[in-house]
Scaffold this motif. Structure first.
Motif, PDB file in Angstrom:
ATOM      1  N   ALA A 120       0.836  -1.204   0.000  1.00 16.30           N
ATOM      2  CA  ALA A 120       0.000   0.000   0.000  1.00 16.30           C
ATOM      3  C   ALA A 120       0.866   1.247   0.000  1.00 16.30           C
ATOM      4  O   ALA A 120       0.549   2.244  -0.654  1.00 16.30           O
ATOM      5  N   ALA A 121       1.994   1.185   0.715  1.00 13.36           N
ATOM      6  CA  ALA A 121       2.908   2.337   0.769  1.00 13.36           C
ATOM      7  C   ALA A 121       3.466   2.638  -0.621  1.00 13.36           C
ATOM      8  O   ALA A 121       3.507   3.789  -1.049  1.00 13.36           O
ATOM      9  N   GLU A 122       3.867   1.587  -1.325  1.00 10.71           N
ATOM     10  CA  GLU A 122       4.430   1.788  -2.662  1.00 10.71           C
ATOM     11  C   GLU A 122       3.384   2.325  -3.628  1.00 10.71           C
ATOM     12  O   GLU A 122       3.680   3.168  -4.484  1.00 10.71           O
ATOM     13  N   ARG A 123       2.182   1.832  -3.481  1.00 10.85           N
ATOM     14  CA  ARG A 123       1.116   2.288  -4.380  1.00 10.85           C
ATOM     15  C   ARG A 123       0.765   3.750  -4.130  1.00 10.85           C
ATOM     16  O   ARG A 123       0.613   4.538  -5.076  1.00 10.85           O
ATOM     17  N   ALA A 124       0.666   4.120  -2.866  1.00 10.05           N
ATOM     18  CA  ALA A 124       0.340   5.513  -2.526  1.00 10.05           C
ATOM     19  C   ALA A 124       1.473   6.452  -2.952  1.00 10.05           C
ATOM     20  O   ALA A 124       1.247   7.494  -3.574  1.00 10.05           O
ATOM     21  N   TRP A 125       2.705   6.053  -2.636  1.00 13.60           N
ATOM     22  CA  TRP A 125       3.858   6.885  -2.984  1.00 13.60           C
ATOM     23  C   TRP A 125       4.004   7.014  -4.497  1.00 13.60           C
ATOM     24  O   TRP A 125       4.375   8.076  -5.006  1.00 13.60           O
TER      25      TRP A 125
ATOM     26  N   LEU B  10       1.733   7.225  -6.781  1.00 13.41           N
ATOM     27  CA  LEU B  10       0.843   8.274  -7.292  1.00 13.41           C
ATOM     28  C   LEU B  10       1.256   9.652  -6.784  1.00 13.41           C
ATOM     29  O   LEU B  10       1.189  10.638  -7.512  1.00 13.41           O
TER      30      LEU B  10
END
Lengths: 145, 145
Positions: free
Chosen positions: A14-19, A21
């Motif tokens: 989730a961290a990688e996905r949020a970062w 974007l």
DNA sequence: TATTGTTATACTCTATAACTATA
DNA sequence: TATAGTTATAGAGTATAACAATA
């Protein structure tokens, strides 16, 4: 035999996905900075200085710290701001080595204008629903705390 | 008589509040860019070029468009990337005015390394709860769509 | 005539190292 | 000795205008 993945692995956590974007958004902001500087009629670095300066005069070295740059840069930067009449150098009686950078009245006016421009919500954020804006604010508050 | 507010008005709308914090975060990223460039051993502008280039060679003018800068800058930028052996200029048979910028194998390796570094979640985002990260991703997806 | 990339020019930003005047 | 600011230097980013080659 399993097929080998030849491309880079896509974001997983989730961290990688949020970062991912957020990074994409940040990358798109160079146009925003250019527009902001142009509206102020200043190069980006001088606009940056204006935004971090307050009504309280600060030593040259402190301004360098605020801008995360070497102290030697500040000499020329303040020179150029001084030529525009936006700041002035003031002596420090208690330590004659130290010079304070102080906004002039003209500098304070342009700084106030800069703060107004900066406060305008970016179109990408303005287009969100009020609920999303509220949630985004709450998450960022936790992130920056 | 009502008391007059003499300071700048604080943020009011949800958009202004969310953007205020986001702006604050973005302002803090200059250190991030410096670290990223240093890890790559490149000036920021060359690192920027590396990130936006793909395996598909593009005309010089297209690279200028990707980087939102004037075409005249790209000449020197590509010169310096070429000196490092990261890109090469290739002729275009169909239009002999056009030169293509192509990553070398060395350039592709460094570009891949750059993408890995860039994919690492920023500490500020990594510190959020998984739920907040997921929500942030969803909001940003809507914002950027 | 219009376009691509280059060059010339000028200004700006940036870090390192050496210097000055103070402390 | 140490520190604050400056200067010298070198490299890099940036836009405008003029230019050569090509379309």
């Amino acid at each position: 035999m399993m097929q080998t993945v030849t491309t880079l692995a896509p974001p997983r956590t989730a961290a990688e996905r949020a970062w991912g974007l957020l990074f994409q958004f940040v990358m798109s902001l160079d146009v925003y900075w250019d527009e902001l500087s142009e509206e102020l009629g200043l190069p980006t670095s001088q606009a940056h200085a204006l935004i971090v300066l307050t009504d309280a005069p600060v030593p040259m070295s402190h301004l360098a710290g605020l801008m995360h740059c070497d102290a030697s840069n500040v000499t020329g930067l303040v020179d150029r701001l001084e030529q525009r009449g936006l700041v002035e150098r003031r002596p420090t009686p208690s330590d004659r080595r130290v010079k304070l950078v102080a906004l002039t009245s003209k500098g304070r006016r342009l700084r106030d204008q800069a703060l107004v421009l900066v406060a305008r919500p970016h179109p990408t954020i303005a287009a969100l629903s009020a609920a999303d804006q509220k949630t985004l604010h709450e998450i960022l508050r936790r992130a920056l705390s």
